[in-house]
Motif scaffolding. Structure first.
Motif, PDB file in Angstrom:
ATOM      1  N   VAL A 156       0.847  -1.191   0.000  1.00  0.00           N
ATOM      2  CA  VAL A 156       0.000   0.000   0.000  1.00  0.00           C
ATOM      3  C   VAL A 156       0.885   1.244   0.000  1.00  0.00           C
ATOM      4  O   VAL A 156       2.023   1.222   0.483  1.00  0.00           O
ATOM      5  N   ASN A 157       0.334   2.303  -0.549  1.00  0.00           N
ATOM      6  CA  ASN A 157       1.027   3.584  -0.602  1.00  0.00           C
ATOM      7  C   ASN A 157       0.717   4.397   0.648  1.00  0.00           C
ATOM      8  O   ASN A 157      -0.385   4.326   1.191  1.00  0.00           O
ATOM      9  N   GLU A 158       1.690   5.188   1.054  1.00  0.00           N
ATOM     10  CA  GLU A 158       1.473   6.185   2.095  1.00  0.00           C
ATOM     11  C   GLU A 158       1.509   7.560   1.439  1.00  0.00           C
ATOM     12  O   GLU A 158       2.374   7.826   0.601  1.00  0.00           O
ATOM     13  N   ILE A 159       0.585   8.404   1.834  1.00  0.00           N
ATOM     14  CA  ILE A 159       0.558   9.776   1.358  1.00  0.00           C
ATOM     15  C   ILE A 159       1.266  10.628   2.407  1.00  0.00           C
ATOM     16  O   ILE A 159       0.928  10.562   3.592  1.00  0.00           O
ATOM     17  N   MET A 160       2.231  11.412   1.986  1.00  0.00           N
ATOM     18  CA  MET A 160       2.909  12.346   2.880  1.00  0.00           C
ATOM     19  C   MET A 160       2.148  13.671   2.821  1.00  0.00           C
ATOM     20  O   MET A 160       1.881  14.193   1.739  1.00  0.00           O
ATOM     21  N   MET A 161       1.783  14.168   3.999  1.00  0.00           N
ATOM     22  CA  MET A 161       1.027  15.416   4.087  1.00  0.00           C
ATOM     23  C   MET A 161       1.699  16.324   5.097  1.00  0.00           C
ATOM     24  O   MET A 161       2.325  15.856   6.041  1.00  0.00           O
ATOM     25  N   ALA A 162       1.523  17.629   4.901  1.00  0.00           N
ATOM     26  CA  ALA A 162       2.088  18.589   5.846  1.00  0.00           C
ATOM     27  C   ALA A 162       1.238  19.857   5.864  1.00  0.00           C
ATOM     28  O   ALA A 162       0.498  20.143   4.914  1.00  0.00           O
ATOM     29  N   LYS A 163       1.380  20.571   6.952  1.00  0.00           N
ATOM     30  CA  LYS A 163       0.725  21.870   7.110  1.00  0.00           C
ATOM     31  C   LYS A 163       1.762  22.849   7.636  1.00  0.00           C
ATOM     32  O   LYS A 163       2.453  22.567   8.619  1.00  0.00           O
ATOM     33  N   LEU A 164       1.856  23.997   6.979  1.00  0.00           N
ATOM     34  CA  LEU A 164       2.718  25.058   7.458  1.00  0.00           C
ATOM     35  C   LEU A 164       1.894  25.964   8.354  1.00  0.00           C
ATOM     36  O   LEU A 164       0.794  26.371   7.994  1.00  0.00           O
ATOM     37  N   LEU A 165       2.437  26.283   9.517  1.00  0.00           N
ATOM     38  CA  LEU A 165       1.707  27.091  10.492  1.00  0.00           C
ATOM     39  C   LEU A 165       2.047  28.569  10.336  1.00  0.00           C
ATOM     40  O   LEU A 165       3.101  28.929   9.875  1.00  0.00           O
TER      41      LEU A 165
END
Length: 165
Positions: A156-165
Motif C-alpha cells: 500500500v502507498n502512504e501519502i505524505m502530508m504537511a501543514k505550514l503554520l
C-alpha cells in the motif's frame, strides 16, 4: 468525552488502548500482536512524553477508558526543531464524532505555543476519511511513498502530508 494530556498513571491504560487499536484498525503501523512493550517500557515512553518539551501525547477518555490519542513528536536538532510529526489513532467505534478534529486542534495549539512552523504526517492512501480530515485542517499532500507498507497481503502507498503554520 474528555481530551487531556497523558499522565504517568495512564501508562497501563494507554498501552491497553494501543494494543486494542492495533487489533481494531488496519490503518495504523503495527499489526495485531506486534506491539509488545513491557509495562515498564511503556511507562518510560509515557514519562518521556510528559517530561520533554518537544513531545506531546493527548488521550481521549470515555467512561474512564482511553479510546483515542494524538501525539506530536518535534524535532530535537537545530535544523528540525520547528517541525513535528503527528500520529492520531481513534478506536473505530468513536470515528465520525468530531474527536479527530478536536485532537488536531490540540496538536496545532501545542505546536503554535512552541513556535513550530510545520506539522507533518503520513496516511495510508485508502484511508480516505483521515485524508479528508487532514485536508479540512489545511494539510496538503506533498508526495507518495509508493508501496511503502505491506498490509493484508498487499503493498500500500502512504501519502505524505504537511501543514505550514
Amino acid at each position: 468525552m474528555n481530551i487531556r494530556l497523558i499522565e504517568t498513571t495512564d501508562a497501563s491504560d494507554h498501552l491497553a488502548f494501543s494494543q486494542q487499536l492495533d487489533n481494531k484498525t488496519s490503518y495504523m503501523l503495527l499489526e495485531p500482536g506486534e506491539r509488545r512493550p513491557t509495562a515498564e517500557q511503556h511507562q518510560h515512553m509515557v514519562n518521556e512524553f510528559i517530561m520533554k518539551d518537544h513531545l506531546v501525547l493527548f488521550v481521549v477518555e470515555d467512561a474512564g477508558a482511553v479510546v483515542g490519542h494524538a501525539m506530536g513528536v518535534g524535532g530535537s536538532t537545530i535544523r528540525n526543531y520547528r517541525t513535528a510529526s503527528v500520529v492520531i489513532g481513534i478506536l473505530p467505534a468513536y470515528h465520525r464524532l468530531g474527536i479527530g478534529s478536536r485532537l488536531l486542534g490540540r496538536i496545532e495549539a501545542w505546536a503554535i505555543e512552541r513556535s513550530l512552523h510545520r506539522l507533518e504526517l503520513t496516511v495510508i492512501e485508502e484511508n480516505t476519511g483521515a485524508r479528508a480530515l487532514y485536508e479540512r485542517f489545511g494539510f496538503r499532500e506533498e508526495g507518495v511513498k509508493r508501496n511503502s507498507l505491506f498490509a493484508h497481503g498487499a503493498y500500500v502507498n502512504e501519502i505524505m502530508m504537511a501543514k505550514l503554520l
